[in-house]
Motif scaffolding. Sequence first.
Motif, PDB file in Angstrom:
ATOM      1  N   MET A 180       0.799  -1.220   0.000  1.00 42.50           N
ATOM      2  CA  MET A 180       0.000   0.000   0.000  1.00 42.50           C
ATOM      3  C   MET A 180       0.836   1.276   0.000  1.00 42.50           C
ATOM      4  O   MET A 180       0.513   2.217  -0.723  1.00 42.50           O
ATOM      5  CB  MET A 180      -0.963   0.001   1.188  1.00 42.50           C
ATOM      6  CG  MET A 180      -1.970   1.135   1.138  1.00 42.50           C
ATOM      7  SD  MET A 180      -3.293   0.889   2.306  1.00 42.50           S
ATOM      8  CE  MET A 180      -2.970   2.169   3.474  1.00 42.50           C
ATOM      9  N   ASP A 217       1.835   2.174  -3.481  1.00 38.57           N
ATOM     10  CA  ASP A 217       0.701   2.659  -4.258  1.00 38.57           C
ATOM     11  C   ASP A 217       0.458   4.124  -3.964  1.00 38.57           C
ATOM     12  O   ASP A 217       0.193   4.916  -4.857  1.00 38.57           O
ATOM     13  CB  ASP A 217      -0.566   1.852  -3.927  1.00 38.57           C
ATOM     14  CG  ASP A 217      -0.492   0.441  -4.490  1.00 38.57           C
ATOM     15  OD1 ASP A 217       0.334   0.220  -5.386  1.00 38.57           O
ATOM     16  OD2 ASP A 217      -1.256  -0.426  -4.023  1.00 38.57           O
ATOM     17  N   ARG A 218       0.519   4.495  -2.676  1.00 41.31           N
ATOM     18  CA  ARG A 218       0.277   5.890  -2.314  1.00 41.31           C
ATOM     19  C   ARG A 218       1.326   6.787  -2.952  1.00 41.31           C
ATOM     20  O   ARG A 218       1.037   7.886  -3.404  1.00 41.31           O
ATOM     21  CB  ARG A 218       0.274   6.064  -0.802  1.00 41.31           C
ATOM     22  CG  ARG A 218      -0.913   5.414  -0.117  1.00 41.31           C
ATOM     23  CD  ARG A 218      -1.234   6.141   1.167  1.00 41.31           C
ATOM     24  NE  ARG A 218      -0.132   6.217   2.097  1.00 41.31           N
ATOM     25  CZ  ARG A 218       0.081   5.363   3.081  1.00 41.31           C
ATOM     26  NH1 ARG A 218      -0.709   4.336   3.253  1.00 41.31           N
ATOM     27  NH2 ARG A 218       1.091   5.528   3.910  1.00 41.31           N
ATOM     28  N   TYR A 254       0.390  11.612   3.570  1.00 43.92           N
ATOM     29  CA  TYR A 254      -0.047  10.218   3.447  1.00 43.92           C
ATOM     30  C   TYR A 254       0.350   9.596   2.106  1.00 43.92           C
ATOM     31  O   TYR A 254       0.185   8.400   1.903  1.00 43.92           O
ATOM     32  CB  TYR A 254      -1.565  10.096   3.652  1.00 43.92           C
ATOM     33  CG  TYR A 254      -2.406  11.061   2.854  1.00 43.92           C
ATOM     34  CD1 TYR A 254      -2.831  10.759   1.573  1.00 43.92           C
ATOM     35  CD2 TYR A 254      -2.796  12.279   3.409  1.00 43.92           C
ATOM     36  CE1 TYR A 254      -3.604  11.647   0.855  1.00 43.92           C
ATOM     37  CE2 TYR A 254      -3.581  13.179   2.698  1.00 43.92           C
ATOM     38  CZ  TYR A 254      -3.980  12.849   1.423  1.00 43.92           C
ATOM     39  OH  TYR A 254      -4.760  13.736   0.717  1.00 43.92           O
ATOM     40  N   TYR A 255       0.884  10.394   1.197  1.00 41.91           N
ATOM     41  CA  TYR A 255       1.329   9.848  -0.082  1.00 41.91           C
ATOM     42  C   TYR A 255       2.750   9.292  -0.042  1.00 41.91           C
ATOM     43  O   TYR A 255       3.155   8.577  -0.944  1.00 41.91           O
ATOM     44  CB  TYR A 255       1.284  10.936  -1.156  1.00 41.91           C
ATOM     45  CG  TYR A 255      -0.087  11.312  -1.640  1.00 41.91           C
ATOM     46  CD1 TYR A 255      -0.886  10.408  -2.344  1.00 41.91           C
ATOM     47  CD2 TYR A 255      -0.593  12.590  -1.414  1.00 41.91           C
ATOM     48  CE1 TYR A 255      -2.138  10.761  -2.796  1.00 41.91           C
ATOM     49  CE2 TYR A 255      -1.848  12.958  -1.870  1.00 41.91           C
ATOM     50  CZ  TYR A 255      -2.621  12.036  -2.565  1.00 41.91           C
ATOM     51  OH  TYR A 255      -3.857  12.412  -3.014  1.00 41.91           O
ATOM     52  N   GLN A 264     -11.029   2.105  -4.481  1.00 45.18           N
ATOM     53  CA  GLN A 264      -9.883   1.414  -3.910  1.00 45.18           C
ATOM     54  C   GLN A 264      -9.915   1.519  -2.392  1.00 45.18           C
ATOM     55  O   GLN A 264     -10.060   2.616  -1.841  1.00 45.18           O
ATOM     56  CB  GLN A 264      -8.584   2.013  -4.450  1.00 45.18           C
ATOM     57  CG  GLN A 264      -8.391   1.807  -5.941  1.00 45.18           C
ATOM     58  CD  GLN A 264      -7.199   2.566  -6.480  1.00 45.18           C
ATOM     59  OE1 GLN A 264      -6.866   3.636  -6.001  1.00 45.18           O
ATOM     60  NE2 GLN A 264      -6.541   2.018  -7.484  1.00 45.18           N
ATOM     61  N   GLU A 287      -7.721   1.543  -0.112  1.00 44.82           N
ATOM     62  CA  GLU A 287      -6.733   2.403   0.548  1.00 44.82           C
ATOM     63  C   GLU A 287      -7.159   3.858   0.583  1.00 44.82           C
ATOM     64  O   GLU A 287      -6.705   4.614   1.438  1.00 44.82           O
ATOM     65  CB  GLU A 287      -5.350   2.276  -0.109  1.00 44.82           C
ATOM     66  CG  GLU A 287      -5.303   2.629  -1.572  1.00 44.82           C
ATOM     67  CD  GLU A 287      -5.394   1.412  -2.471  1.00 44.82           C
ATOM     68  OE1 GLU A 287      -4.787   1.441  -3.562  1.00 44.82           O
ATOM     69  OE2 GLU A 287      -6.065   0.444  -2.081  1.00 44.82           O
ATOM     70  N   SER A 311      -9.278   4.069   3.509  1.00 41.80           N
ATOM     71  CA  SER A 311      -8.441   3.693   4.648  1.00 41.80           C
ATOM     72  C   SER A 311      -7.626   4.872   5.154  1.00 41.80           C
ATOM     73  O   SER A 311      -7.396   5.012   6.361  1.00 41.80           O
ATOM     74  CB  SER A 311      -7.517   2.545   4.255  1.00 41.80           C
ATOM     75  OG  SER A 311      -6.612   2.239   5.286  1.00 41.80           O
ATOM     76  N   ILE A 312      -7.187   5.736   4.237  1.00 42.39           N
ATOM     77  CA  ILE A 312      -6.415   6.923   4.642  1.00 42.39           C
ATOM     78  C   ILE A 312      -7.233   7.767   5.604  1.00 42.39           C
ATOM     79  O   ILE A 312      -6.758   8.184   6.666  1.00 42.39           O
ATOM     80  CB  ILE A 312      -6.011   7.739   3.404  1.00 42.39           C
ATOM     81  CG1 ILE A 312      -4.926   7.000   2.622  1.00 42.39           C
ATOM     82  CG2 ILE A 312      -5.502   9.125   3.811  1.00 42.39           C
ATOM     83  CD1 ILE A 312      -4.643   7.590   1.259  1.00 42.39           C
ATOM     84  N   ASN A 334      -7.743   5.832   9.003  1.00 44.06           N
ATOM     85  CA  ASN A 334      -6.630   5.311   9.789  1.00 44.06           C
ATOM     86  C   ASN A 334      -5.379   6.186   9.866  1.00 44.06           C
ATOM     87  O   ASN A 334      -4.634   6.095  10.837  1.00 44.06           O
ATOM     88  CB  ASN A 334      -6.209   3.939   9.227  1.00 44.06           C
ATOM     89  CG  ASN A 334      -7.332   2.928   9.265  1.00 44.06           C
ATOM     90  OD1 ASN A 334      -7.987   2.762  10.287  1.00 44.06           O
ATOM     91  ND2 ASN A 334      -7.563   2.258   8.141  1.00 44.06           N
TER      92      ASN A 334
END
Length: 260
Positions: A1, A4-5, A124-125, A170, A172, A175-176, A179
Amino acid sequence: MPNDRSNHKETSQITSQLKTRIDTNKRFGSIDLDEWLLERLSIKKGYNVLDVGCGTGNHIIKIAEAFPEGDYYGIDISKSSIKEAIEKSTQKNLKIKFICGDAAEASVFQNNFFDLIISIYALYYVKDTQKTLDALKSKLKDTGKIGVMSPYKGNNEEWYSFLSSFMRIQPEIESIANNFMDNIVLPFAKTNFVNIESIHFGNKITIPSFEYLKKYWASNIYYKPEFDREFETYAMEFFKKNEKFVMTKRALLVIMDTKN
């Protein structure tokens, strides 16, 4: 993950797409994010400020305009965004140093130099958030502070609900919001800082027509052209029944302060 970010960061910062999203939020939003931040970051004259994941420079430019005596820096991985940030700051005759690079490799900055480091909708990226936060903390003065802002619980619920009518979001992405701040940023803050302030942000975006909603759809990181036909079908049907599309951008700003 995490990888991906990181990839999303590069594609999401394509200047035209980023500009469309920012313009949508500013034009149709209930709150001006830049003004909101200025009121809460408690910036003082002469501050050294770094904007991590600065994009096209909106936030750091706003700060530099309000407090021209400071020393300002912006860093972002996107070459096109940094290029536009330099052009915008030059037009305004602002002395902001923009760097294209990865904030996790913070060796380009002096230790104990910044009064304030901010990362707004960007941290978060990165591939390794913990490494980045540790690196940035070393660049703070003993009296410095870090402000991190990220999507938070309930962000874009209306938009995701609409998109789920014809595509899979998606995991994620949601999820960002659910979480990232609670599981990564806040634990780091509690371990490394004396004072922590958590401030909730809610910006209601009211999009008045199918045309504007279509532009916004095409500017998002999860946009897929193969779903254009389905999007248009559902969006046109929505606007036959409703005058406007309303969604709420929800985020959390965490300010970490070293002072007692």
